[in-house]
Each structure stands twice: as structure tokens, then as C-alpha cells.
Design a protein around this motif. Sequence first.
Motif, PDB file in Angstrom:
ATOM      1  N   LYS A 185       1.759   5.353   7.100  1.00 39.86           N
ATOM      2  CA  LYS A 185       1.786   4.161   7.970  1.00 39.86           C
ATOM      3  C   LYS A 185       0.365   3.751   8.364  1.00 39.86           C
ATOM      4  O   LYS A 185       0.029   2.558   8.405  1.00 39.86           O
ATOM      5  CB  LYS A 185       2.614   4.450   9.232  1.00 39.86           C
ATOM      6  N   LEU A 186      -0.476   4.755   8.652  1.00 42.93           N
ATOM      7  CA  LEU A 186      -1.856   4.473   9.032  1.00 42.93           C
ATOM      8  C   LEU A 186      -2.626   3.868   7.854  1.00 42.93           C
ATOM      9  O   LEU A 186      -3.390   2.912   8.025  1.00 42.93           O
ATOM     10  CB  LEU A 186      -2.540   5.768   9.492  1.00 42.93           C
ATOM     11  N   LYS A 187      -2.402   4.425   6.676  1.00 41.36           N
ATOM     12  CA  LYS A 187      -3.074   3.898   5.487  1.00 41.36           C
ATOM     13  C   LYS A 187      -2.680   2.441   5.261  1.00 41.36           C
ATOM     14  O   LYS A 187      -3.508   1.598   4.939  1.00 41.36           O
ATOM     15  CB  LYS A 187      -2.691   4.744   4.258  1.00 41.36           C
ATOM     16  N   LYS A 188      -1.396   2.178   5.465  1.00 40.85           N
ATOM     17  CA  LYS A 188      -0.918   0.806   5.268  1.00 40.85           C
ATOM     18  C   LYS A 188      -1.527  -0.124   6.316  1.00 40.85           C
ATOM     19  O   LYS A 188      -1.908  -1.265   6.022  1.00 40.85           O
ATOM     20  CB  LYS A 188       0.609   0.773   5.345  1.00 40.85           C
ATOM     21  N   ASP A 213      -3.727  -1.902   4.352  1.00 42.40           N
ATOM     22  CA  ASP A 213      -2.568  -2.641   3.851  1.00 42.40           C
ATOM     23  C   ASP A 213      -2.180  -2.085   2.483  1.00 42.40           C
ATOM     24  O   ASP A 213      -1.888  -2.823   1.542  1.00 42.40           O
ATOM     25  CB  ASP A 213      -2.873  -4.149   3.763  1.00 42.40           C
ATOM     26  N   LEU A 214      -2.216  -0.757   2.392  1.00 44.58           N
ATOM     27  CA  LEU A 214      -1.979  -0.087   1.111  1.00 44.58           C
ATOM     28  C   LEU A 214      -0.643   0.639   1.138  1.00 44.58           C
ATOM     29  O   LEU A 214      -0.423   1.517   1.956  1.00 44.58           O
ATOM     30  CB  LEU A 214      -3.100   0.925   0.819  1.00 44.58           C
ATOM     31  N   ASP A 215       0.228   0.251   0.243  1.00 35.89           N
ATOM     32  CA  ASP A 215       1.521   0.900   0.111  1.00 35.89           C
ATOM     33  C   ASP A 215       1.598   1.439  -1.313  1.00 35.89           C
ATOM     34  O   ASP A 215       1.649   0.668  -2.275  1.00 35.89           O
ATOM     35  CB  ASP A 215       2.636  -0.122   0.374  1.00 35.89           C
ATOM     36  N   GLU A 216       1.590   2.771  -1.442  1.00 34.94           N
ATOM     37  CA  GLU A 216       1.602   3.391  -2.779  1.00 34.94           C
ATOM     38  C   GLU A 216       2.738   2.840  -3.643  1.00 34.94           C
ATOM     39  O   GLU A 216       2.603   2.673  -4.848  1.00 34.94           O
ATOM     40  CB  GLU A 216       1.755   4.919  -2.649  1.00 34.94           C
ATOM     41  N   GLU A 217       3.870   2.535  -2.980  1.00 37.97           N
ATOM     42  CA  GLU A 217       5.035   2.081  -3.733  1.00 37.97           C
ATOM     43  C   GLU A 217       4.827   0.712  -4.364  1.00 37.97           C
ATOM     44  O   GLU A 217       5.392   0.417  -5.406  1.00 37.97           O
ATOM     45  CB  GLU A 217       6.269   2.054  -2.821  1.00 37.97           C
ATOM     46  N   TYR A 218       4.026  -0.109  -3.709  1.00 41.56           N
ATOM     47  CA  TYR A 218       3.752  -1.441  -4.255  1.00 41.56           C
ATOM     48  C   TYR A 218       3.135  -1.327  -5.653  1.00 41.56           C
ATOM     49  O   TYR A 218       3.371  -2.173  -6.526  1.00 41.56           O
ATOM     50  CB  TYR A 218       2.803  -2.204  -3.319  1.00 41.56           C
ATOM     51  N   ARG A 236       2.734   6.946  -9.195  1.00 43.91           N
ATOM     52  CA  ARG A 236       1.899   6.600  -8.044  1.00 43.91           C
ATOM     53  C   ARG A 236       0.443   6.663  -8.511  1.00 43.91           C
ATOM     54  O   ARG A 236       0.140   7.292  -9.528  1.00 43.91           O
ATOM     55  CB  ARG A 236       2.124   7.593  -6.909  1.00 43.91           C
ATOM     56  N   HIS A 237      -0.446   6.065  -7.745  1.00 46.77           N
ATOM     57  CA  HIS A 237      -1.849   6.175  -8.144  1.00 46.77           C
ATOM     58  C   HIS A 237      -2.304   7.630  -8.104  1.00 46.77           C
ATOM     59  O   HIS A 237      -3.128   8.060  -8.919  1.00 46.77           O
ATOM     60  CB  HIS A 237      -2.762   5.311  -7.265  1.00 46.77           C
ATOM     61  N   SER A 238      -1.745   8.402  -7.180  1.00 46.18           N
ATOM     62  CA  SER A 238      -2.106   9.827  -7.112  1.00 46.18           C
ATOM     63  C   SER A 238      -1.705  10.551  -8.398  1.00 46.18           C
ATOM     64  O   SER A 238      -2.372  11.499  -8.828  1.00 46.18           O
ATOM     65  CB  SER A 238      -1.454  10.495  -5.900  1.00 46.18           C
TER      66      SER A 238
END
Length: 654
Positions: free
Chosen positions: A317-320, A324-329, A435-437
Amino acid sequence: MFKEFNLENLEKSSVILEELLNSSRKKVEELLKIEIKTYKNFVLPFQEIGESINEFITPIFHIDSVKNSEITSKVYEECLPIISKYESEISQNENIYMSLKDIQYNENNTLNNIQNKVLENEIRDFELSGCNLDNNKKKRLEDMDLLKSELSHKFSQNLLKATNSYELIIEDFEDVKEIPQSDLELAKFEEDGKTKYKFTLQMPSYLAYMTYGSNRDKREELYKAYTTRASENGKIIEDLLSLKYEKSKILGFENFAQYSLATKMAKNEDEVVNFLIELGKKVKPKAIKELEEIKELALKDGIIDFRPSDISYYSEKLKKAQYDLDEEYYRPYFEQNSVLKGFFNFLEAMFGVKFTKNKAKAWDDKVQVYDLSENGKVSARIYIDLESRKDKRGGAWMNNWHSYFKNSNGDINLPTAYIVGNFPQSTNEIPSLLRHSDVVTLFHEMGHALHHLLSKVDEPFVSGISGVTWDTVEFPSQFLEYFSYDKDVLKLFAKHYKTGEVLDDEAINKIIKAKNFQSSMATLRQIEFALFDFKLHQDLYKTEDKVQNLLDSIREEFAVVIPPKYNKFQNGFSHIFAGGYSAGYYSYKWAEVLSADAFYMFIESGNIFNKELGQKYKDCILSQGGSYNMDKLFFDFAQRNPKVESLLKIDGII
């Protein structure tokens, strides 16, 4: 040209292995009968004998990790004592040892540096195997090595069984409403006319709920299940530590950490501990700030008793909020095949290596096989197995099968390797969306693979990753990781799997900016693991309680979040209890100094696609394998010693 992956006679493996080893014993005996032994007539064929054994045994041990079953476990357990006995016999054979010593003395001035390196390594390893000891001590070492291997395998099996035996079933949609659609589809099932959701301890499933699960108590339940896996491994740890301590004492070392460093770049125990402590002190203040940011966000939800099981959820939530980063996007843009295709294009541009798909047989339908070619000539083969399965152990790794070398007939033996991951599964409806990870992990493991596959060293015992010191083996893998955050590299493969649309600059910039999100917490966590591992092997910790007390004391000094008392992280620490990282987990950070500094040279050149620098890296590092110590190879590449500041800069810590 390449040996096919074929395990049709898997159940007969122990019989075939026994025959192979008996044949090898006879070949060794014949070599020892040679009156005037030379490097050419003794050392070269001796290496080839070792390679032929490795060629046979690697797929057998590999299949137990990627297609685990009662049969693979049975075969593994049958083969383990046979190969362990043989390896002990060979490594403690005084006649081989003395022959190598004589050749080293007689031909020291006529052999090249790489041949001398082979002899130097082999003589050292014979001495570390207790070759100079009396027969009683040799027998004890042989028995201990076998028992150690059996216990490590049992540790791994217990963990796999515990991981597979747990399921969290959720019926209330409110508890899964934040979970991305692709993960939700994999979790969903119908039972008694109801839609339900199943989450397991397999990493993709576990991470999905820990990161997006709305129900705090369910997250805690899942976290507790994960961190209490395989409680029986506590006793195995006691036995393993006792065996390693006894082994180091028999061989004349004060402890297992000291024994471990005999084959590493780090000079002594103090150098390792001081490196970790100093790095820990530099990053802890920032890590504390990073945690406070997460707690502040949780406080807005009324959470005053912040738990470790809250970290992933509120970090996301903090990263988003911050980026404004959502790994799922991003997942629709990182379809597995698209990623591989673009990644291969990048590797061809940087290192002149072309990947061509091959229909060679593998162990699962989802495994992809590629031939590598350089200058239009096939030079290596790689097997890529990326999707999670229930019968595959967790994590990601590279496994080397064949090595590059020139045999005694003057023919070149081509190398092969496997890359294994546990990325989201594909279904008939949805391809494997990473995911990017996961992309970062793929780059990491490919770094290991290229280090092995691009070797041009004629001697098998120091070709590829063979002979590379353990505390520098992560250098090429971590180096390649950094490119997975570059905009131009990402644009090669970040394409929507339905529309073909390339990920836009704004979205890519968010990934790059978020790269160092909580980097200090991540670094501190690695330091915690590394210090625990190293200190654990500096003394004899006889009981589970003493092991726990050591871990608690390290956490007290370096952890920013203290886990609950039920957390038994050590029982799942496969790297050191079922892998090769005992007293060597510090290697990740040690090698990262090299990888960060090497990558920084590309940044400073002003061109991340600096092909000239890429070719120099390939020539100075990748092609050299373990033929020289990595400090020399790094100096050849950079024309200076590595700087720790590059790591701190790249991680955004300074």
C-alpha cells in the motif's frame, strides 16, 4: 553434440551408478600405475573421469527437486550413499594426492597458470578432505559426509512436505477482494455449490495473500503456518551443526566457519563479521525510518500492535501511495514467453549470444530448451523451467550439468545448465504472467547460467562455475539483475500479452524509482541471515534453544522487526542446511560489492548498452570461469579494486 535429458531407467539408477563408479575406480587404478605421471597423462584423464560421473548423477539429483515423487526420493536415497562413498574414497586417496603433488613440483615451470590453478585447488581439496589423516579419522569423515548429505536431503524433504500439506480455505469474498484477478483465478474453486479460495505455502500463492489479503487474522494465520513449517528440522539442525563442528576439528580447524573460508576469497573470520557489522550499522538508521513509514500507514487503519505479518500488506500500500506502483498492473506486460524473447535479444546485443529454441526432451512439458550460439556456432544448451508446481521445491536456482572443456582427444565438450523458478503458473485461459520481481529473479539465475555456459577454459575443474570461490559466485548473477531495472532493457519485452502495447515510460519510471523502496530493510534482513549463518558455524550450538538464542541476539542488534516467538525461520533456512551456503551466506553481500561496482561502470560510461564494455565483461569475467581468483579477474575488467560505495549508491542508501 549434446547428451539428451533421459531418465527412462531412473529406477535402475543406483545399479547403473555402481557400475559406472566401479569402472571409474579401475580407470583411476590404471592412471596410478603410470610410472612417470604428467599433467597430460594423469591430471587430464582424472578430470574427465570426474566429469563423466557428474554428467550421470546431476539429472538424478535434479529430478528429485523438480519432479519430486516417492520414486525420485527413493532413487536419490539409494544413490546418495553410493556416490558419497566413492567421493570419500577418491578425496582421501593418498596415492592420487601424492601424484598431484609430484606433478605440481616437477612441472611447475612448464604448466600454464590455469593448469597450475587446477593442481593448487585439487591439492588443497584433498588436504581439506583429510587425505593426510590416519584411517580411523578418514573412516569417520566418510561416515559423517554421508550422514550430512542424508540429513540435508531430509531437511529439504521435510520442508517440501510441510509446504505442500497446508491449505488456507477462504469462503468470504471480503477477505480476498483486494487480491488481483490473475491470482484470484488460480485460488478459486467450487465446492458444495459455493465459490471458495485456496491459498497455500507455495511462494506465488503465499505472497498473493500476504501482499493483498484483506483479512488481517488470515494473514497472521498464513504467516504462522509458513514460519512454523517442518518443526522436526530443529533436531536435524542440531545434528548437522554437530557433524560440521566435528569435521572441522578433525581437519585441524577451530570451527566450521574457519574450515569454510579455506576455499573462499575472504581471508579470515573477522574480515567477514566486520564487513557485515559495518554494513549493518550503515543501513540500520534508514531501515528504521522505512519501518516507521509502514507503521504510520497501518496506524491509519487503527493498527497499534503492528505485526511482521502486516509488513507485506502495508508495504504494498505504501509503495502504491509513494510511487503509484501496483505490481499487479505490470503482470499482463510480463508474459513469460515475451520476457524470454526480449531478454534473449538483450543478451545477444550485449554479449553476442543467440538463443534458438530446441525441441530436446526435458522433464516437464513446460520446460523450454534453447541452444546458445556465438559467432554463428552452437556453443551451449540451457533448460528453462520457470512455473511453480506442487512437486517442485521452492525458490529459484541454476544447476550446471556439463562443463566446457577440451578433452584428451582435443575435442571440445559443450556446456549445459538448468534454470529453475517458481513463477505464476499458466493455465488454458491465462499464460504465465510474471511480477517484476520474477523478472529480476530470471535475470539473476541467467547470470549464473551465463557464467557457466560462456566459459572458454579448457580444464573442466576450473571451467564455468567450477572452482569459483563461493563468496564470489553470486557476482555475475547480481550484476545481470541490475539490467532488469533499465528502461531500454524493459522495453524489449514489457508488452501487454493481449494487445502487444509496450509499457509506457511513466509506468517504467515507477519501477525504476521504486527499485530502492525499503532497500535498507532488505539489506538489513540479508545481514541478519548472514551473521546468523556465520556465527552459528563459529562455535558448537548443541540445542535448538541455543540456536534460537543466537538468532534472537542478532535480531536484537540488527532487526528492525522482531518476529513472534513461534517463528522458527531457521527450520526453513534451506540455503545453509540443505544447500551449499553453510558459513557462506555472507557471499550474497560480499559478491554484491563486485556486481554493483561493475554495473556502475556501465552507468558512468553513459550507455547502459555499452557493447564494448559488455564484451570486456564477457572476456574478463564470464569466459574465465574459476581459472583465476575473482579479485584478479575483477581488476582485469575494471583496472582497479572494487568499491563498497557503489553498492550503497545503487541501493540508494547514500
